[in-house]
Design a protein around this motif. Structure first.
Motif, PDB file in Angstrom:
ATOM      1  N   GLU A   1      54.364  25.012  47.952  1.00 41.13           N
ATOM      2  CA  GLU A   1      54.684  24.007  46.918  1.00 41.13           C
ATOM      3  C   GLU A   1      55.627  24.579  45.870  1.00 41.13           C
ATOM      4  OE1 GLU A   1      50.485  23.067  48.382  1.00 41.13           O
ATOM      5  OE2 GLU A   1      51.679  24.854  47.931  1.00 41.13           O
ATOM      6  N   ASP A   2      55.465  25.869  45.544  1.00 43.44           N
ATOM      7  CA  ASP A   2      56.339  26.504  44.562  1.00 43.44           C
ATOM      8  C   ASP A   2      57.786  26.502  45.042  1.00 43.44           C
ATOM      9  OD1 ASP A   2      54.079  27.144  43.012  1.00 43.44           O
ATOM     10  OD2 ASP A   2      53.785  29.031  44.098  1.00 43.44           O
ATOM     11  N   HIS A   3      57.955  26.758  46.321  1.00 45.51           N
ATOM     12  CA  HIS A   3      59.318  26.812  46.871  1.00 45.51           C
ATOM     13  C   HIS A   3      59.960  25.433  46.869  1.00 45.51           C
ATOM     14  CE1 HIS A   3      62.553  27.498  49.886  1.00 45.51           C
ATOM     15  NE2 HIS A   3      62.599  28.652  49.261  1.00 45.51           N
ATOM     16  N   VAL A   4      59.170  24.406  47.126  1.00 47.90           N
ATOM     17  CA  VAL A   4      59.695  23.041  47.079  1.00 47.90           C
ATOM     18  C   VAL A   4      60.186  22.723  45.670  1.00 47.90           C
ATOM     19  CG1 VAL A   4      59.107  20.586  47.281  1.00 47.90           C
ATOM     20  CG2 VAL A   4      58.283  22.230  48.995  1.00 47.90           C
ATOM     21  N   ARG A   5      59.389  23.091  44.665  1.00 42.00           N
ATOM     22  CA  ARG A   5      59.793  22.837  43.272  1.00 42.00           C
ATOM     23  C   ARG A   5      61.088  23.565  42.941  1.00 42.00           C
ATOM     24  NH1 ARG A   5      54.211  24.151  42.518  1.00 42.00           N
ATOM     25  NH2 ARG A   5      52.951  22.261  42.273  1.00 42.00           N
ATOM     26  N   TYR A   6      61.163  24.811  43.379  1.00 39.12           N
ATOM     27  CA  TYR A   6      62.350  25.619  43.096  1.00 39.12           C
ATOM     28  C   TYR A   6      63.597  24.998  43.719  1.00 39.12           C
ATOM     29  CZ  TYR A   6      65.735  29.323  44.022  1.00 39.12           C
ATOM     30  OH  TYR A   6      66.889  30.044  44.159  1.00 39.12           O
ATOM     31  N   ALA A   7      63.524  24.652  45.018  1.00 42.10           N
ATOM     32  CA  ALA A   7      64.678  24.079  45.702  1.00 42.10           C
ATOM     33  C   ALA A   7      65.041  22.720  45.111  1.00 42.10           C
ATOM     34  CB  ALA A   7      64.389  23.941  47.193  1.00 42.10           C
ATOM     35  N   ARG A   8      64.039  21.964  44.706  1.00 41.53           N
ATOM     36  CA  ARG A   8      64.276  20.644  44.135  1.00 41.53           C
ATOM     37  C   ARG A   8      65.066  20.738  42.834  1.00 41.53           C
ATOM     38  NH1 ARG A   8      58.919  17.702  43.513  1.00 41.53           N
ATOM     39  NH2 ARG A   8      58.599  19.059  41.722  1.00 41.53           N
TER      40      ARG A   8
ATOM     41  N   MET B   1      58.753  23.980  56.355  1.00 38.39           N
ATOM     42  CA  MET B   1      59.368  25.290  56.602  1.00 38.39           C
ATOM     43  C   MET B   1      58.668  26.373  55.801  1.00 38.39           C
ATOM     44  SD  MET B   1      61.488  27.669  54.980  1.00 38.39           S
ATOM     45  CE  MET B   1      62.369  26.732  53.729  1.00 38.39           C
ATOM     46  N   ALA B   2      58.413  26.096  54.523  1.00 42.15           N
ATOM     47  CA  ALA B   2      57.850  27.120  53.639  1.00 42.15           C
ATOM     48  C   ALA B   2      56.437  27.537  54.034  1.00 42.15           C
ATOM     49  CB  ALA B   2      57.859  26.611  52.189  1.00 42.15           C
ATOM     50  N   ARG B   3      55.665  26.619  54.620  1.00 45.80           N
ATOM     51  CA  ARG B   3      54.295  26.979  54.991  1.00 45.80           C
ATOM     52  C   ARG B   3      54.241  27.829  56.255  1.00 45.80           C
ATOM     53  NH1 ARG B   3      51.527  21.214  56.951  1.00 45.80           N
ATOM     54  NH2 ARG B   3      53.214  20.541  58.338  1.00 45.80           N
ATOM     55  N   HIS B   4      55.365  27.913  56.985  1.00 49.36           N
ATOM     56  CA  HIS B   4      55.385  28.706  58.206  1.00 49.36           C
ATOM     57  C   HIS B   4      56.290  29.943  58.124  1.00 49.36           C
ATOM     58  CE1 HIS B   4      54.046  24.749  59.930  1.00 49.36           C
ATOM     59  NE2 HIS B   4      53.236  25.564  60.572  1.00 49.36           N
ATOM     60  N   VAL B   5      57.098  30.050  57.076  1.00 56.62           N
ATOM     61  CA  VAL B   5      58.140  31.087  57.078  1.00 56.62           C
ATOM     62  C   VAL B   5      57.578  32.503  56.992  1.00 56.62           C
ATOM     63  CG1 VAL B   5      58.575  31.139  54.566  1.00 56.62           C
ATOM     64  CG2 VAL B   5      60.439  31.632  56.166  1.00 56.62           C
ATOM     65  N   ASP B   6      56.453  32.689  56.310  1.00 64.34           N
ATOM     66  CA  ASP B   6      55.910  34.047  56.190  1.00 64.34           C
ATOM     67  C   ASP B   6      55.552  34.635  57.556  1.00 64.34           C
ATOM     68  OD1 ASP B   6      56.224  33.709  53.505  1.00 64.34           O
ATOM     69  OD2 ASP B   6      54.167  34.229  52.954  1.00 64.34           O
ATOM     70  N   SER B   7      55.006  33.803  58.433  1.00 66.89           N
ATOM     71  CA  SER B   7      54.647  34.314  59.764  1.00 66.89           C
ATOM     72  C   SER B   7      55.887  34.745  60.539  1.00 66.89           C
ATOM     73  CB  SER B   7      53.873  33.244  60.552  1.00 66.89           C
ATOM     74  OG  SER B   7      54.683  32.112  60.823  1.00 66.89           O
TER      75      SER B   7
ATOM     76  N   THR C   1      52.608  34.629  50.368  1.00 62.87           N
ATOM     77  CA  THR C   1      51.322  33.989  50.091  1.00 62.87           C
ATOM     78  C   THR C   1      50.162  34.979  50.246  1.00 62.87           C
ATOM     79  OG1 THR C   1      52.249  31.899  50.869  1.00 62.87           O
ATOM     80  CG2 THR C   1      49.858  32.020  50.681  1.00 62.87           C
ATOM     81  N   ARG C   2      50.250  35.869  51.233  1.00 57.91           N
ATOM     82  CA  ARG C   2      49.155  36.826  51.449  1.00 57.91           C
ATOM     83  C   ARG C   2      48.995  37.793  50.272  1.00 57.91           C
ATOM     84  NH1 ARG C   2      51.102  41.162  56.033  1.00 57.91           N
ATOM     85  NH2 ARG C   2      50.339  39.515  57.408  1.00 57.91           N
ATOM     86  N   TRP C   3      50.074  37.936  49.479  1.00 58.20           N
ATOM     87  CA  TRP C   3      50.030  38.819  48.313  1.00 58.20           C
ATOM     88  C   TRP C   3      49.757  38.036  47.028  1.00 58.20           C
ATOM     89  CZ3 TRP C   3      50.153  43.388  50.558  1.00 58.20           C
ATOM     90  CH2 TRP C   3      50.932  43.576  51.706  1.00 58.20           C
TER      91      TRP C   3
END
Length: 630
Positions: A73-80, A95-101, A65-67
């Motif tokens: 939301e993109d990851h949710v669509r992909y996994a779905r 999970m996706a909103r915290h994984v980068d940290s 996200t920083r890049w």
């Protein structure tokens, strides 16, 4: 039995299993519980345990996200779309909103992440994958967990969860035994975070003889993430969603880096492209929403993994195998050749050794691929696991009951393979789930929800007798052995595992039946599993190592039973290429666009099955997620 009983009392957060999920839980528990007692119980050794034990060449879940690369939301669509619509979007988004940290922390702790020399961003292998030098991935992450925990018990196999006797359906700790000394360990705890592994080796593997342990998912992952929870009465979800992998033949080397970074591709035995020829017929089974090659090309939306598997399986069945990975082109580039070999030397050494031993040089010969036997897991590209509460700010009422990642048993939390409905979490996502679950566990304690827990000596003594029964069985009847291993009074763990794998393979849709099953087969399989369960009451262990194998077998058996119950309940073929219901070959969104949920009654052993709504919380605008990552 002469084994000592070791009681660890006053635990606030007990972490069962110290793979990436468990290490994340221990690390985060210390942050939110400065004065709390945190204890880890790990079957192996925390420095080299879990699915990342051998190392890993990529972190497969990173938003960037920083890049400006991707948003949660993109990851949710992909996994779905990859899971044919069936995911818990609240848990995935969380999970996706915290994984980068999490990934940034790994780098701070010393994990070498490769960077793109032009942009300074992490080196992308694919849209979600970043490349690492990961030979020491697990030891680096484990160090943070060891510093966070009050005690780490290595070599302790947890066999049962303890339940509170003051309040129904509340957790009270766990019990198990040391796989070296045999000592009985009792952990009395206010909360438990289960980060144990999914299930390999419940279906008969393709590899036989001396190669029997050469499977794709970690062979020591014995379904404890499910066996522990099911036996405690926790609700489970999506247990029918087993996974089949396309992998390099016999060594099970992963193909992702080759496809994504080396830009290789597959051909049939005649040197032809084969996938697209199967899509028109397959579209009749799954519909255009899930398989539209033209739309996929336009939006860069990948075709679901299971459907690519279907094309692979169908082409081989049509007699045009074997399927080859075309490596000869990429390997003419010395740098890409080096990357190709390092990819295995950093995480799947067996594949490199096998190629060397069988005179396969991917620079001069395109190696064969195969499809694996099925595995049951919740952190890779499928979503088996417990029915867990989601985060308060995202989850609809049906998905929320107080504390993030808490199961339907109070005080019991999960991470990684243990959490259902959250595919494509992989290593970084599992660690992140561990963090989320531990934070919620600390809040659960702080809110006073864990007060007044009672565990009687009787519950502890009964579990002890149950755990060591296989040793007693052997001691009493060992003199009646004939022909080396045959005994009229017991079976040994190897015999039980052979029987389980054959049963699951033939009735549950394994490799020898081309992943095909139906209602009749599943009912026969469930009957045979019940008979096997009766025989497992008389499983015998010659020593502590066999006692470990006996309890791994019991967890695998319970997992298998739940898988069959779910597969029988979902009367459609939701994931062709992973398994097929021959009596319901078409995807049926009208009746089955739902999540499946089960609960096994610990007292009667009966399963109650139900449908749960599958909410799409993230919009379906695929175009907004169409950009490719840098």
């Amino acid at each position: 039995m002469a084994f000592k009983t070791i009681v660890e009392d006053g635990i606030d957060v007990l972490v069962v299993g110290a793979g990436l999920g468990g290490t994340g839980a221990a690390f985060e528990a210390r942050y939110w519980g400065k004065n709390k007692k945190i204890v880890i119980a790990e079957k192996a050794n925390i420095d080299r345990s879990g699915a990342v034990a051998q190392g890993l060449y990529a972190i497969n879940c990173y938003m960037g996200t920083r890049w400006g690369e991707n948003n949660p939301e993109d990851h949710v669509r992909y996994a779905r779309i990859d899971l044919m619509g069936m995911v818990r979007e609240d848990l995935l988004f969380d999970m996706a909103r915290h994984v980068d940290s999490t990934v940034h922390q790994f780098e701070e702790w010393g994990l070498p992440l490769m960077r793109n020399p032009k942009t300074g961003a992490y080196q992308r292998e694919g849209r979600w994958q970043i490349m690492i030098h990961g030979e020491s991935y697990k030891p680096i992450v484990a160090e943070a967990a060891k510093k966070s925990a009050d005690k780490v018990y290595n070599r302790v196999c947890v066999t049962h969860l303890l339940l509170d006797e003051a309040k129904e359906n509340r957790i009270a700790g766990a019990v198990g035994f040391n796989v070296r000394t045999g000592n009985y360990h009792v952990f009395k705890s206010k909360t438990v975070v289960v980060g144990a592994g999914g299930a390999s080796n419940i279906f008969k593997p393709r590899s036989v003889g001396e190669g029997a342990g050469r499977v794709w998912y970690a062979p020591w992952s014995s379904g404890s993430a499910y066996g522990l929870l099911i036996n405690a009465g926790a609700k489970m979800t999506q247990m029918e969603n087993r996974i089949v992998l396309a992998r390099f033949k016999d060594g099970y080397g992963p193909v992702g880096a080759y496809f994504l970074h080396l830009k290789t591709y597959t051909q049939n035995g005649l040197g032809e492209e084969y996938e697209s020829k199967w899509f028109p017929e397959l579209q009749k089974i799954v519909g255009k929403e899930y398989l539209d090659p033209e739309a996929s090309h336009r939006t860069h939306r990948p075709i679901p993994t299971c459907l690519r598997n279907h094309a692979f399986i169908s082409e081989v069945n049509a007699g045009r195998g074997p399927i080859h990975m075309v490596t000869m082109e990429a390997f003419q580039d010395p740098h890409l050749e080096e990357v190709g070999w390092e990819n295995f030397l950093g995480m799947t050494v067996g594949q490199a050794v096998l190629w060397a031993a069988t005179d396969v040089d991917p620079k001069h010969q395109n190696p064969e691929l195969t499809t694996s036997e099925p595995y049951v897991m919740g952190s890779h590209a499928t979503g088996c696991g417990a029915w867990c509460s989601g985060p308060e700010d995202v989850s609809p009422p049906e998905y929320f009951w107080g504390y993030n990642r808490m199961m339907t048993v109070e005080g019991l939390f999960g991470a990684g393979d243990a959490v259902g409905g959250t595919p494509h979490a992989f290593s970084s996502g599992s660690f992140t789930e561990g963090r989320l679950s531990a934070k919620a566990a600390c809040k659960y304690i702080d809110d006073g929800k864990a007060e007044g827990i009672v565990v009687s000596d009787k519950q502890i003594d009964d579990r002890k007798s149950e755990i060591y029964k296989p040793l007693e069985q052997y001691k009493v009847y060992r003199n009646e052995i004939t022909a080396g291993t045959v005994n009229p009074n017991y079976i040994n763990p190897r015999q039980g595992l052979d029987r389980l794998q054959k049963l699951m393979d033939e009735y549950g849709g394994g490799v020898t039946v081309n992943y095909m099953t139906n209602e009749k087969l599943l009912n026969i399989g469930l009957k045979k599993l019940k008979i096997l369960e009766e025989d497992l009451e008389k499983v015998a262990a010659e020593n502590i190592h066999e006692l470990l194998r006996a309890w791994e077998l019991k967890h695998r058996h319970r997992t298998s039973e739940c898988v069959m119950q779910h597969t029988l309940f979902r009367k459609e073929t939701r994931w062709p290429g992973y398994y097929y219901r021959g009596d319901a070959l078409k995807l049926d969104d009208e009746n089955w666009h739902v999540l499946t949920v089960s609960r096994r009654d610990p007292k009667t052993g009966e399963y109650a099955m139900e449908k749960a709504p599958c909410y799409h919380l993230v919009d379906k605008d695929e175009e907004s997620s169409a950009q490719t990552a840098t």
